[in-house]
Design an enzyme around this catalytic site. Structure first.
Site, mmCIF file in Angstrom:
data_model
loop_
_atom_site.group_PDB
_atom_site.id
_atom_site.type_symbol
_atom_site.label_atom_id
_atom_site.label_comp_id
_atom_site.label_asym_id
_atom_site.label_seq_id
_atom_site.Cartn_x
_atom_site.Cartn_y
_atom_site.Cartn_z
ATOM 1 N N LYS A 11 -3.647 -29.303 8.115
ATOM 2 C CA LYS A 11 -3.379 -29.156 9.657
ATOM 3 C C LYS A 11 -2.883 -27.884 9.767
ATOM 4 O O LYS A 11 -2.167 -27.478 9.016
ATOM 5 C CB LYS A 11 -2.739 -30.370 10.460
ATOM 6 C CG LYS A 11 -1.187 -30.476 9.888
ATOM 7 C CD LYS A 11 -0.298 -29.563 10.769
ATOM 8 C CE LYS A 11 1.081 -29.896 10.169
ATOM 9 N NZ LYS A 11 2.029 -29.132 10.740
ATOM 10 N N PRO A 98 -0.925 -27.085 -0.969
ATOM 11 C CA PRO A 98 0.233 -26.807 -1.486
ATOM 12 C C PRO A 98 1.476 -27.886 -1.149
ATOM 13 O O PRO A 98 1.456 -28.134 0.176
ATOM 14 C CB PRO A 98 0.474 -25.473 -1.006
ATOM 15 C CG PRO A 98 -0.703 -24.706 -0.882
ATOM 16 C CD PRO A 98 -1.506 -25.642 -0.325
ATOM 17 N N SER A 101 4.388 -27.167 2.222
ATOM 18 C CA SER A 101 4.040 -25.797 2.930
ATOM 19 C C SER A 101 3.960 -25.506 4.389
ATOM 20 O O SER A 101 3.535 -24.551 4.886
ATOM 21 C CB SER A 101 2.413 -25.485 2.242
ATOM 22 O OG SER A 101 1.720 -26.867 2.774
ATOM 23 N N GLY A 102 3.948 -26.501 5.026
ATOM 24 C CA GLY A 102 4.065 -26.318 6.503
ATOM 25 C C GLY A 102 2.409 -26.522 7.018
ATOM 26 O O GLY A 102 2.096 -26.465 8.199
ATOM 27 N N GLY A 105 0.479 -31.483 4.462
ATOM 28 C CA GLY A 105 -0.284 -32.243 3.253
ATOM 29 C C GLY A 105 0.132 -33.666 3.082
ATOM 30 O O GLY A 105 -0.634 -34.536 2.744
ATOM 31 N N ASP A 140 3.655 -35.950 12.311
ATOM 32 C CA ASP A 140 2.369 -35.273 12.056
ATOM 33 C C ASP A 140 1.030 -36.190 11.780
ATOM 34 O O ASP A 140 0.041 -35.686 11.820
ATOM 35 C CB ASP A 140 2.489 -34.337 11.093
ATOM 36 C CG ASP A 140 3.184 -32.939 11.645
ATOM 37 O OD1 ASP A 140 3.171 -32.809 12.787
ATOM 38 O OD2 ASP A 140 3.677 -32.039 10.855
#
Length: 313
Positions: A11, A98, A101-102, A105, A140
Site C-alpha cells: 500500500k 521490503p 518499509s512503510g 508489508g 492498516d
C-alpha cells in the site's frame, strides 16, 4: 491438503495527514491509499497436522520478520476467536515487499490471510465482519483488505473506496527507494511519539485529492503530503542523505526529459521514499538509485480487483 493463494499488494499513502491525537490514545488520520503491483504472495494450505507460518523470498531463502509480534499469527488468533476453524493449516508467504518499509508489508500479508481463510474454510463472514476483525489486527489491515484506491479515516478502520481512480492511474509510475538505514524498534509507535503539534494537518489536502480523483484526474506529486516527513528525518539516521540522493536522481532524469523535478516524500511511516513520475523518468532515476544501498523499484498503481483475488491452486 488444499492450497489457496492471494496476492498481498503493497500500500502507498499518497496523503497521510495526522489530524491530532484521540481520547483513546490513537491518532485521527486522513489518507488516500492506493495498492501497488509490488506484492507478496500468501498461500494457505488447509488440512495440515499443525499450524505454521513461514516467510521466504523468491529464491526460497528464509526471511526474518524482525518482530516478536507476527501480524499474520495475530490475525489467525483473532479470527479463531470469532469462528470455529475446522482444521490446522500452513501459511507460506513469499516476501517481495521490503520488511519495515512503510509500505504495509505485514498488514497486507495479514489481510491476504483473512481473505484466504474465509474462502478456504468457507467461513460465514461478510465483508464488514472481515473489516471489523482486520481493524482489531492492525490499523492498516482494513485498507489492505479492500485494496485499490481508498480514503482511510479514523485510526484506519474507516475505509471508503474511491471509485473513479482506477482508470486515471494507468500512466502513473511510482519510484520507490527504501534506503538501507537503521530504523527504531516499534518504528510506527516511535514515529507517532515524535510528532509535534506543528506536524498535525487539517485533512484538507486529502479531501482535495479525493475530489480530484473522483473527477478523473491523475494524481501528481504536488497532491501528496505526509505528516511524518519532518520527524522521520530527525528519528532515522541517514534518511536525509537518502532523500537528497533520490532528489538528485530525479533531477537528473527530468533534466533529460524536460519535465519539472519533484521532491520525494516519505511512504507511510518510512523509511521508504516515493515519487510519482512518468515511466521514462522513473526508470532513469531508478537506474541511478540502484547503485545506492537499499531497495529500489518502479511500481504501478492497481485497481482493487487486481489486489483482492483468491484462487485455489
Amino acid at each position: 491438503m488444499t492450497t489457496w493463494s492471494s496476492p498481498a499488494a503493497a500500500k502507498l499513502n499518497l496523503t497521510l495527514e495526522v489530524r491530532g491525537k484521540r481520547e483513546d490514545g490513537f491518532h485521527d488520520l486522513g489518507s488516500v491509499v492506493v495498492s501497488l503491483d509490488l506484492a507478496d504472495e500468501v498461500r494457505l494450505s488447509v488440512g495440515a497436522e499443525e499450524r505454521s507460518i513461514s516467510y521466504r523470498d523468491d529464491a526460497g531463502r528464509r526471511v526474518s520478520i524482525e518482530t516478536s509480534d507476527d501480524i499474520v499469527l495475530r490475525a489467525w488468533s483473532l479470527l479463531q476467536r470469532h469462528c470455529r476453524l475446522p482444521s490446522e493449516a500452513t501459511v507460506e508467504v513469499t516476501k517481495r515487499i521490503p520488511v519495515t518499509s512503510g509500505l504495509g508489508g505485514g498488514s497486507t500479508d495479514a489481510a491476504a490471510f483473512l481473505r484466504l481463510a474465509r474462502a478456504a474454510w468457507q467461513l460465514d463472514l461478510s465483508d464488514d465482519d472481515l473489516l471489523e476483525i482486520g481493524a482489531q489486527v492492525g490499523s492498516d489491515v482494513p485498507v489492505c483488505l479492500i485494496g485499490g484506491p481508498v480514503l482511510m479515516e479514523g485510526r484506519g478502520e474507516r475505509v471508503t473506496p474511491i471509485q473513479h481512480l482506477e482508470a486515471s492511474t494507468n500512466s502513473c509510475a511510482v519510484l520507490l527507494h527504501r534506503p538501507e538505514i537503521p530504523v527504531p524498534a516499534a518504528k510506527t509507535a516511535t514515529m507517532y511519539r515524535a510528532l509535534r503539534t506543528s506536524d498535525f494537518r487539517s485533512g484538507d489536502a486529502t479531501n482535495r485529492l479525493v475530489e480530484r480523483l473522483r473527477d478523473g484526474a491523475t494524481p501528481i506529486q504536488d497532491d501528496c503530503v505526509n505528516s511524518f516527513d519532518v520527524p522521520a528525518r530527525e528519528v532515522m539516521q541517514g534518511l536525509t542523505r537518502a532523500w537528497r540522493a533520490m532528489g538528485s536522481a530525479i533531477a537528473n532524469s527530468t533534466l533529460e526529459s524536460g519535465e519539472q523535478p519533484v521532491v520525494p516524500l516519505l511512504a507511510g511511516a518510512g523509511p521508504t521514499l516515493f515519487a510519482l513520475l512518468s515511466e521514462r523518468d522513473a526508470q532513469r532515476a531508478a537506474s541511478q538509485l540502484r547503485a545506492a544501498a537499499g531497495f529500489t523499484c518502479v511500481a504501478r498503481v492497481l485497481g482493487s480487483r487486481e489486489t483482492t483475488t483468491v484462487r485455489p491452486l
